[in-house]
Design a protein around this motif. Structure first.
Motif, short mmCIF file in Angstrom:
data_model
loop_
_atom_site.label_atom_id
_atom_site.label_comp_id
_atom_site.label_asym_id
_atom_site.label_seq_id
_atom_site.Cartn_x
_atom_site.Cartn_y
_atom_site.Cartn_z
N ILE A 24 0.85 -1.20 0.00
CA ILE A 24 0.00 0.00 0.00
C ILE A 24 0.88 1.25 0.00
O ILE A 24 1.95 1.28 0.63
N PHE A 25 0.44 2.30 -0.74
CA PHE A 25 1.27 3.48 -0.88
C PHE A 25 0.40 4.71 -1.05
O PHE A 25 -0.83 4.65 -1.00
N ALA A 26 1.05 5.85 -1.28
CA ALA A 26 0.36 7.13 -1.35
C ALA A 26 -0.37 7.30 -2.69
O ALA A 26 0.09 6.83 -3.73
N GLU A 27 -1.49 7.97 -2.62
CA GLU A 27 -2.25 8.35 -3.82
C GLU A 27 -1.43 9.32 -4.66
O GLU A 27 -0.79 10.23 -4.12
N LYS A 28 -1.44 9.16 -5.99
CA LYS A 28 -0.65 10.00 -6.89
C LYS A 28 -1.54 11.01 -7.62
O LYS A 28 -2.70 10.74 -7.91
N SER A 29 -0.92 12.15 -7.94
CA SER A 29 -1.61 13.21 -8.68
C SER A 29 -0.68 13.73 -9.76
O SER A 29 0.36 14.31 -9.46
N MET A 30 -1.06 13.52 -11.01
CA MET A 30 -0.32 14.07 -12.14
C MET A 30 -1.07 15.30 -12.64
O MET A 30 -2.16 15.19 -13.18
N LYS A 31 -0.47 16.47 -12.43
CA LYS A 31 -1.14 17.73 -12.72
C LYS A 31 -0.55 18.41 -13.96
O LYS A 31 0.66 18.33 -14.20
N TYR A 32 -1.44 19.11 -14.68
CA TYR A 32 -1.04 19.92 -15.83
C TYR A 32 -1.71 21.29 -15.70
O TYR A 32 -2.86 21.38 -15.27
N ASN A 33 -0.98 22.33 -16.09
CA ASN A 33 -1.54 23.68 -16.02
C ASN A 33 -0.99 24.53 -17.16
O ASN A 33 0.22 24.52 -17.43
N VAL A 34 -1.87 25.24 -17.84
CA VAL A 34 -1.48 26.20 -18.86
C VAL A 34 -2.17 27.51 -18.52
O VAL A 34 -3.38 27.53 -18.25
N GLY A 35 -1.40 28.63 -18.51
CA GLY A 35 -1.99 29.89 -18.10
C GLY A 35 -1.45 31.07 -18.86
O GLY A 35 -0.41 30.99 -19.54
#
Length: 963
Positions: free
Chosen positions: A625-636
């Motif tokens: 068991i391990f940490a939840e992952k978040s792959m984020k993208y942002n354009v501004g």
């Protein structure tokens, strides 16, 4: 601690008194203080490690200053944030003094597990409870960190976004003292009341008559419980008719806040010392004395921030923030009290029994709401909180220019003790004691400790900041050690609650920012976090995760083709992508270890059997068991047009994976309690935009601003139990979607045969017998019956997908007027969550106007509401068919509120000079003064706080003095 603050206060007061401001300096202070700083364009990008000028930043952030927060005078800082920070959704909660915090979400919800943001104050993580009661007067700025490049540096704490709080510091300049006072009256935004005795009895007659439908040969015959004479007495005021809300509540509560800020300093020493006192008294109509108490909170804050420069290479900071909170309440559970006010009919009994003059009460309605305030005593809590931060920076320019080291430690502690005075009272009805309760004298109970935490953190940073011609570099490498300890009783929710009180994690993180020719931007960042939530390598696991990110930017307005352009003054494109994580799961901690729970019994013995408690696995341990992952993208894009209009637009996407779930897809032959695994997936995407405009026409200056945030998510995988039909699934829907039946009007008398059965061709519901006036549902799978297999998505989730706000301001010759409107859309409200207001008469409950136009058909009495009924038939019996989640009860939750309006006046300099002041501002303000919503208009409910202690509106007056 007490000695330290006495010394600091004495030093600051002495320094100020011996060095008064000159008239010229006073004018400068007055001019500066009347300027509202737009912190959406802070000089430097908020966040950890680096000081990057905002115009060179590649990240997406939004900020607001404490002066803006102070315009909304409320006890809890979360309730000042509405509509001020693009990307932040603020969901209002209870208005009860001391427990009125709002829920905060950054860019909506991207996980069906824990979605709570993380809060940092002056560079160190803190608890939400510590943040909630920071006064606005103590805050310099609050920023929302939501960009993948910034959040990667937080490692396993970055997935849900970060609220970055900076408290006020001193400045190099002449001493300044600022005093602020504000007080006001608070009233419910909306107070939903039940019907009085006459309407209760009138509608109750319909309910009991409906209940006799089958007994009367499936005919509607009027069999009232209340006679016409009784109804007439209620109508004329001769019968018992108690408005429990009027008896329990006063017209308004009270709020006041006073603070004084000493600040100033020189090149070597700067200081800021703040003292703040706040008190809020609630709505209960009971005195606060030695035996009873209104709901109330009072808070004492002290903040001392000191900055020192010495030996040319050292910069030191000492930040001490202390707080005392005292709460008092009636000795009766608050939500239960509000439930009783809603549940108890107006004609149940008078407040006091006429024959005995004792408190009224019965076995069905034992908790007289007025007696609950006046006859049970009170409870109280006493909280002490301290955050002490110490920081030392060494400028190592003698080795190479721009090199530095920084060490910082933080100590954050909180304790709570509780005390009470308690009593009981006897209940009477018509001269007869109805329960075994006896009246008793009030008893004082000693103070006991009921909660505490201790949080120690250390940051060590090595940084470098230098420019070589057209090339500018800024970089930092940081090590964080965090040790948090809390009581078992207030531990993380989920499995193993109470089994662990320690939280340990480490993070090694870094940032490298590069600028070329003042126009081309790049940044690399990373975070490597180790958490004790997970199994070490020796147990087959891995406690460490690595989370990198990359950001790029281009300041187009620096290019020759836009140089000196009168239309486009500033234009920047930026983009970023990065990985972060979340190690705080509501499923529990230490899921890699095997825990057991009691279950059932087994018997042993020869001649006689003895029962023994059994043990089973609480779940099957998973070492991976391990940490939840978040792959984020942002354009501004950031732009300034005409030197007056500032615009920021961001488009984002968040791909979540490895969300902790219990794998319900395993077949029953598995034979054990299902394990927790990293398998859940969610996609969250949206857009944010904000704009501000400033202008002047003669002596009139004006401002206008607007912001909008849209975020929509979709569950891609959640280990859902396989459903009968595809449209039953929650997978593929937004998080928190309502799953229920599609209502299709009401059954009519023409739908039934003479024996009470439904006519051929009409789908048969499986939730119990139905009759005319009951809700009818659609048979979505067309199998001739209505059951759980016909459930589908209805309405929208409770959390809005769209948050918007707009503000206006105008000033003229010392007068200024501002207003902030905030609203949401794309959300729904389930009326059944306000069960006492929506479900009439069942289980000895009351009836509210929501049910006033219920389906009814009694031809002999001239009663026929079938054509326009908007509520199912009334009944006193449980009705599983009508009161289940369906589209009938799911309503639009959109609203628009006037969050704040303020009218102020700044005395002119000539007057200030005569009274020896540098600034004097008087103002009046209103909070939540006007509210527009669908459920408010049609169902008399507040869309955010439909039940319990209501959200508050307030009308205030204040003064600000600077001298």
């Amino acid at each position: 601690m007490k000695i330290i603050h006495q010394y600091i206060l004495t030093t600051c007061l002495t320094t100020f008194l011996w060095h008064p401001l000159s008239a010229q300096e006073a004018a400068a202070v007055s001019k500066t203080d009347t300027t509202v700083v737009d912190l959406s364009v802070l000089a430097y990008e908020p966040g950890p490690f680096l000081q990057i000028r905002k115009e060179r930043s590649v990240t997406a952030t939004s900020s607001v200053g404490g002066n803006m927060l102070y315009r909304t005078p409320v006890p809890n800082i979360t309730n000042t944030l509405y509509g001020l920070l693009p990307g932040l959704t603020v969901k209002q909660g209870s208005g009860e003094p001391g427990y009125d915090e709002a829920d905060l979400f950054i860019r909506g919800r991207a996980s069906f597990d824990n979605s709570a943001l993380v809060i940092y104050i002056d560079g160190f993580q803190t608890t939400a409870s510590y943040f909630n009661y920071l006064p606005p007067s103590e805050i310099e700025s609050i920023s929302v960190l939501k960009d993948p490049v910034t959040l990667a540096t937080f490692g396993m704490k970055g997935a849900n976004g970060v609220l970055w709080v900076v408290t006020k510091r001193g400045f190099a300049g002449k001493r300044k003292v600022q005093v602020q006072l504000v007080s006001g009256l608070q009233q419910p935004v909306r107070l939903t009341k039940p019907y009085g005795a006459y309407d209760y009895a009138r509608l109750y007659n319909q309910a009991v008559s409906n209940d006799n439908y089958a007994l009367n040969g499936y005919q509607f015959q009027y069999t009232p419980a209340y006679t016409d004479a009784q109804l007439e007495d209620y109508r004329n005021g001769n019968g018992t008719n108690v408005d429990w809300y009027d008896q329990v509540l006063r017209k308004s509560g009270y709020y006041s806040d006073a603070n004084i800020l000493f600040s100033g300093g020189g090149n070597d020493t700067k200081y800021a010392l703040l003292l703040d006192y706040m008190r809020q008294r609630g709505l209960y109509d009971v005195p606060t004395n030695a035996t009873t108490s209104n709901a109330q909170i009072q808070r004492f804050n002290v903040r001392t921030n000191l900055d020192f420069n010495f030996f040319k290479i050292f910069e030191a900071k000492v930040d001490l923030g202390g707080r005392i909170e005292d709460r008092r309440y009636p000795n009766f559970n608050g939500p239960s009290l509000w439930n009783n006010m809603a549940r108890y009919p107006a004609n149940v009994y008078p407040v006091k029994d006429p024959q005995t003059v004792g408190w009224s009460g019965t076995t069905n309605f034992p908790h007289n709401p007025v007696a609950s305030l006046n006859a049970l005593g009170y409870t109280s809590t006493h909280d002490r909180t301290l955050q002490a931060n110490f920081n030392l920076k060494q400028k190592l320019d003698f080795i190479t220019p721009g090199l530095y080291l920084n060490e910082a430690v933080s100590f954050n502690t909180w304790t709570r003790t509780a005390a009470s005075k308690t009593a009981t009272y006897a209940r009477f009805n018509n001269g007869v004691q109805t329960t075994t309760d006896k009246a008793s004298d009030i008893i004082a109970n000693g103070a006991t400790s009921v909660g505490q935490y201790d949080w120690k953190q250390i940051n060590i940073t090595a940084g470098y900041n230098r420019t070589f011609g057209k090339h500018a570099f800024a970089g930092a490498l940081n090590f964080l050690q965090s040790n948090y300890m809390t009581d078992a009783g207030s531990n993380n929710p989920g499995s193993n609650t109470g089994n662990n009180i320690f939280y340990h994690f480490q993070t090694v993180s870094g940032r490298l920012h590069y600028t070329n020719n003042e126009r081309y931007l790049a940044e690399l960042s990373f975070g490597a976090t180790g958490s004790d939530n997970y199994a070490p390598r020796s147990r087959g696991g891995n406690r460490w995760g690595f989370y990198p990110a990359l950001g790029l930017g281009w300041i187009i307005s620096k290019e020759d083709f836009l140089a000196d352009n009168n239309l486009v003054n500033y234009l920047k494109l930026r983009a970023g992508a990065g990985l972060s994580a979340n190690d705080f799961s509501t499923r529990g901690r230490y899921l890699y270890q095997q825990y057991y729970v009691g279950n059932g019994s087994f018997y042993t013995g020869n001649n006689s059997l003895t029962a023994n408690n059994g043990l089973i696995q609480s779940y099957a341990a998973n070492p991976g068991i391990f940490a939840e992952k978040s792959m984020k993208y942002n354009v501004g894009v950031d732009a300034t047009l005409f030197n007056k209009l500032s615009v920021t637009v961001d488009v984002f996407r968040d791909n979540r994976s490895d969300i902790v779930i219990q794998n319900n897809t395993l077949m029953a032959v598995y034979g054990g309690i299902l394990p927790y695994v990293n398998a859940g997936k969610v996609t969250n995407s949206g857009i944010e935009a904000s704009a501000s405009y400033n202008g002047k026409a003669g002596a009139v200056t004006y401002t206008a601003g607007a912001m909008v945030s849209y975020a929509k998510n979709k569950i891609r995988y959640m280990g859902e139990i396989p459903t009968v039909n595809e449209f039953n699934k929650a997978t593929g829907r937004p998080i928190g979607s309502f799953i229920g039946l599609m209502a299709d009007g009401f059954y009519d008398v023409t739908d039934f045969n003479a024996d009470g059965t439904l006519k051929s061709g009409i789908p048969v519901p499986t939730f119990g017998a139905v009759q005319p006036g009951d809700l009818k549902y659609k048979d979505l799978d067309n199998n001739g019956r209505v059951d759980q297999a016909d459930n589908t998505k209805i309405g929208n989730p409770e959390l809005p997908s769209l948050t918007y706000a707009f503000n206006l301001g105008v000033s003229y010759k010392g007068f200024d007027l501002t207003a902030l409107f905030q609203g949401v859309s794309g959300n729904s409200v389930n009326l059944l969550n306000a069960q006492l207001q929506s479900v009439a008469f069942v289980n000895n409950t009351n009836v509210f106007p929501m049910a006033g136009n219920a389906w009814a058909y009694f031809p002999g009495q001239g009663i026929d509401t079938r054509a326009g009924a908007d509520y199912p038939r009334l009944t006193t019996r449980a009705n599983d068919n009508n009161y289940r989640t369906s589209s009938f009860w799911i309503k639009k939750g959109a609203f628009l509120r006037l969050r704040n309006a303020e009218l102020g006046y700044n005395l002119p300099a000539a007057v200030l000079k005569n009274i020896h002041l540098y600034k004097l501002r008087l103002y009046i303000s209103a909070v939540n003064a006007f509210n527009w919503s669908y459920v408010g208009k049609n169902y008399d409910l507040d869309p955010e706080t439909p039940v319990g202690y209501p959200a508050m509106k307030s009308f205030n007056a204040g003064i600000t003095l600077t001298f």
